[in-house]
Write a protein that holds these residues in place. Structure first.
Motif, PDB file in Angstrom:
ATOM      1  N   LEU A 280       0.856  -1.149   0.007  1.00  0.00           N
ATOM      2  CA  LEU A 280       0.160  -0.111   0.090  1.00  0.00           C
ATOM      3  C   LEU A 280       0.757   1.186   0.086  1.00  0.00           C
ATOM      4  N   HIS A 281       2.210   1.164   0.166  1.00  0.00           N
ATOM      5  CA  HIS A 281       3.124   2.262   0.076  1.00  0.00           C
ATOM      6  C   HIS A 281       2.757   3.286   1.182  1.00  0.00           C
ATOM      7  N   THR A 282       2.669   2.717   2.449  1.00  0.00           N
ATOM      8  CA  THR A 282       2.322   3.715   3.549  1.00  0.00           C
ATOM      9  C   THR A 282       3.173   3.182   4.791  1.00  0.00           C
ATOM     10  N   GLU A 283       3.222   4.264   5.574  1.00  0.00           N
ATOM     11  CA  GLU A 283       4.221   3.878   7.010  1.00  0.00           C
ATOM     12  C   GLU A 283       3.117   3.622   7.932  1.00  0.00           C
ATOM     13  N   GLN A 284       1.853   3.469   8.008  1.00  0.00           N
ATOM     14  CA  GLN A 284       1.006   2.972   9.302  1.00  0.00           C
ATOM     15  C   GLN A 284       1.391   1.471   9.363  1.00  0.00           C
ATOM     16  N   GLY A 285       1.077   1.444  10.707  1.00  0.00           N
ATOM     17  CA  GLY A 285       1.667   0.309  11.356  1.00  0.00           C
ATOM     18  C   GLY A 285       0.369  -0.887  11.166  1.00  0.00           C
ATOM     19  N   ILE A 286       0.755  -2.225  11.451  1.00  0.00           N
ATOM     20  CA  ILE A 286      -0.139  -3.289  11.250  1.00  0.00           C
ATOM     21  C   ILE A 286      -1.431  -3.049  12.032  1.00  0.00           C
ATOM     22  N   ASN A 287      -1.314  -2.622  13.376  1.00  0.00           N
ATOM     23  CA  ASN A 287      -2.503  -2.235  14.176  1.00  0.00           C
ATOM     24  C   ASN A 287      -3.540  -1.603  13.573  1.00  0.00           C
ATOM     25  N   ALA A 288      -3.097  -0.426  12.880  1.00  0.00           N
ATOM     26  CA  ALA A 288      -3.957   0.415  12.233  1.00  0.00           C
ATOM     27  C   ALA A 288      -4.596  -0.078  10.772  1.00  0.00           C
ATOM     28  N   LEU A 289      -3.750  -0.948  10.176  1.00  0.00           N
ATOM     29  CA  LEU A 289      -4.239  -1.549   8.831  1.00  0.00           C
ATOM     30  C   LEU A 289      -4.986  -2.782   8.897  1.00  0.00           C
ATOM     31  N   ARG A 290      -4.677  -3.485  10.040  1.00  0.00           N
ATOM     32  CA  ARG A 290      -5.374  -5.078   9.834  1.00  0.00           C
ATOM     33  C   ARG A 290      -6.854  -4.834  10.127  1.00  0.00           C
ATOM     34  N   GLY A 291      -7.381  -6.045   9.360  1.00  0.00           N
ATOM     35  CA  GLY A 291      -8.817  -6.079   9.433  1.00  0.00           C
ATOM     36  C   GLY A 291      -9.483  -5.264   8.682  1.00  0.00           C
ATOM     37  N   LYS A 292      -8.978  -4.475   7.935  1.00  0.00           N
ATOM     38  CA  LYS A 292      -9.749  -3.470   6.865  1.00  0.00           C
ATOM     39  C   LYS A 292      -9.185  -3.890   5.350  1.00  0.00           C
ATOM     40  N   PHE A 293     -10.411  -3.704   4.475  1.00  0.00           N
ATOM     41  CA  PHE A 293     -10.187  -3.748   3.168  1.00  0.00           C
ATOM     42  C   PHE A 293      -9.724  -2.636   2.433  1.00  0.00           C
ATOM     43  N   PHE A 294      -8.834  -2.858   1.718  1.00  0.00           N
ATOM     44  CA  PHE A 294      -8.282  -1.805   0.589  1.00  0.00           C
ATOM     45  C   PHE A 294      -8.291  -2.320  -0.645  1.00  0.00           C
ATOM     46  N   ASP A 295      -8.309  -1.391  -1.606  1.00  0.00           N
ATOM     47  CA  ASP A 295      -8.120  -1.850  -3.185  1.00  0.00           C
ATOM     48  C   ASP A 295      -6.887  -1.817  -3.608  1.00  0.00           C
ATOM     49  N   LEU A 296      -6.350  -2.949  -4.126  1.00  0.00           N
ATOM     50  CA  LEU A 296      -4.978  -2.919  -4.665  1.00  0.00           C
ATOM     51  C   LEU A 296      -5.301  -3.140  -6.284  1.00  0.00           C
ATOM     52  N   ASP A 297      -5.193  -2.342  -7.215  1.00  0.00           N
ATOM     53  CA  ASP A 297      -5.368  -2.520  -8.559  1.00  0.00           C
ATOM     54  C   ASP A 297      -6.550  -3.303  -8.776  1.00  0.00           C
ATOM     55  N   GLY A 298      -7.836  -2.991  -7.939  1.00  0.00           N
ATOM     56  CA  GLY A 298      -8.916  -3.829  -8.399  1.00  0.00           C
ATOM     57  C   GLY A 298      -9.061  -5.097  -7.590  1.00  0.00           C
ATOM     58  N   ILE A 299      -8.176  -5.365  -6.799  1.00  0.00           N
ATOM     59  CA  ILE A 299      -8.092  -6.479  -6.051  1.00  0.00           C
ATOM     60  C   ILE A 299      -8.384  -6.293  -4.547  1.00  0.00           C
ATOM     61  N   PRO A 300      -9.505  -6.784  -3.755  1.00  0.00           N
ATOM     62  CA  PRO A 300      -9.403  -6.642  -2.456  1.00  0.00           C
ATOM     63  C   PRO A 300      -8.407  -7.183  -1.557  1.00  0.00           C
ATOM     64  N   LEU A 301      -7.838  -6.397  -0.931  1.00  0.00           N
ATOM     65  CA  LEU A 301      -6.606  -6.486   0.059  1.00  0.00           C
ATOM     66  C   LEU A 301      -7.045  -6.556   1.723  1.00  0.00           C
ATOM     67  N   LEU A 302      -6.807  -7.669   2.496  1.00  0.00           N
ATOM     68  CA  LEU A 302      -7.008  -7.571   3.824  1.00  0.00           C
ATOM     69  C   LEU A 302      -5.696  -7.837   4.395  1.00  0.00           C
ATOM     70  N   ALA A 303      -5.206  -7.319   5.468  1.00  0.00           N
ATOM     71  CA  ALA A 303      -3.840  -7.535   6.147  1.00  0.00           C
ATOM     72  C   ALA A 303      -4.438  -8.022   7.415  1.00  0.00           C
ATOM     73  N   THR A 304      -3.496  -9.013   8.016  1.00  0.00           N
ATOM     74  CA  THR A 304      -3.546  -9.396   9.204  1.00  0.00           C
ATOM     75  C   THR A 304      -1.966  -9.481  10.071  1.00  0.00           C
ATOM     76  N   TYR A 305      -2.160 -10.237  11.200  1.00  0.00           N
ATOM     77  CA  TYR A 305      -0.830 -10.380  11.673  1.00  0.00           C
ATOM     78  C   TYR A 305       0.123 -11.449  11.139  1.00  0.00           C
TER      79      TYR A 305
END
Length: 341
Positions: A280-305
């Motif tokens: 995602l080219h971000t500096e946010q940590g995993i605690n802020a990003l996990r469990g949320k959906f993001f769009d990566l070139d039209g593909i749903p992306l979710l992060a976890t630990y």
């Protein structure tokens, strides 16, 4: 011989000596945009290696460099204006390099500048930041786009990875670890990089963390031999399992992008901080990003630990399981019968 001597350092609080130009310097040194970009990238690479992370001064988009125009200057102009601007990370106390512009001309939109100044990232909105062109790292991503469009196969990508020497990791590896799984996966799982076991075998996620990952995937009816493909941000093991350096991740970015284009997964599961930050080219940590959906070139992306984090701290297993349930629910929407096949 210069006709002036460096300014004395005594009584200056340890500031560096500065060689002041004299009347012999009739013209400023002419530099091309490419020369400036090369110097900037060298400073960025040196800072990342020295500090072990991306300094804030280099975290924004690179400046839009332009060729110098040859202009005659007076001695006073040269004395006051010829000193280079140096990022604050290197101790400059007079001038810093403003990094609010984007490559290929133009300036960053005001809303992006304000977000960067306030510490916010485009990832906050659920959108992956747009990738810019013009930097050395983008050359590898361009490789991914061009080769994916030209019909290159997954096997050919793996062969190129095996012969890669784009960064220092190629000098210390035993084996490259391109990835493993089915060629038409529902899910692409992306981790950080190979560890010791992976380096020995050339396969991703085969150590203790890999065994736990297999159990996590099985809990939501996913399997690397049936409906998943597993890859990493970097394809070679970083020494002592350290976090990959930014230039190392950039050197592999084109390979990963090509894999994404070829595999065309319905969803992406990013395992851990390093994976999601690079995707995602971000500096946010995993605690802020996990469990949320993001769009990566039209593909749903979710992060976890990352599974290794769960091995170190078992209290993270409950939130990781909640993330997996969220991921499964979205996957069921896209492929209702995937868990019955």
């Amino acid at each position: 011989m210069p006709d002036r001597i460096p300014r004395s350092m005594s009584g200056s609080g340890g500031r560096r000596a500065v060689l002041e130009p004299g009347p012999l310097m009739r013209y400023n040194r002419i530099m091309t945009a490419q020369e400036k970009a090369d110097i900037y990238n060298l400073l960025k690479k040196a800072a990342c290696h020295a500090q072990g992370f991306m300094p804030r001064e280099f975290a924004c988009e690179p400046p839009a460099f332009m060729d110098d125009a040859e202009t005659e200057v007076t001695e006073n102009d040269a004395t006051t204006d010829a000193r280079p601007e140096i990022p604050a990370a290197y101790g400059a106390d007079e001038r810093t390099l403003a990094i609010n512009s984007v490559p290929d001309g133009g300036s960053r939109p005001a809303n992006e500048r304000s977000e960067a100044q306030n510490g916010h990232s485009p990832a906050d909105s659920g959108q992956a930041p747009e990738r810019s062109a013009g930097s050395g790292a983008e050359d590898y991503r361009t490789f991914g786009q061009k080769n994916a469009r030209s019909g290159i196969t997954l096997d050919e990508i793996c062969e190129r990875i095996r012969s890669c020497s784009n960064c220092v990791l190629g000098t210390t590896r035993i084996n490259t670890v391109p990835g493993e799984g089915v060629e038409n996966p529902l899910v692409l799982v992306i981790g950080e990089g190979p560890g010791e076991d992976e380096d020995k075998t050339g396969r991703p996620f085969v150590g203790r963390a890999g065994q736990l990952l297999d159990k996590m995937l099985a809990a939501i009816q996913l399997d690397r031999n049936r409906n998943c493909y597993i890859a990493n941000i970097v394809k070679c093991r970083p020494p002592h399992n350290r976090t990959p350096m930014p230039d190392e991740a950039s050197a592999c970015a084109g390979f990963l992008q090509a894999q994404i284009h070829i595999l065309r997964p319905k969803m992406i599961l990013a395992m851990g901080r390093t994976a999601v930050q690079n995707l995602l080219h971000t500096e946010q940590g995993i605690n802020a990003l996990r469990g949320k959906f993001f769009d990566l070139d039209g593909i749903p992306l979710l992060a976890t630990y990352h599974p290794s984090a769960l091995l170190r701290n078992e209290t993270l297993k409950r939130p990781a399981w909640e993330d997996l349930k969220t991921f499964k629910a979205r996957l069921k929407e896209l492929s209702p019968d995937y868990d019955k096949i």
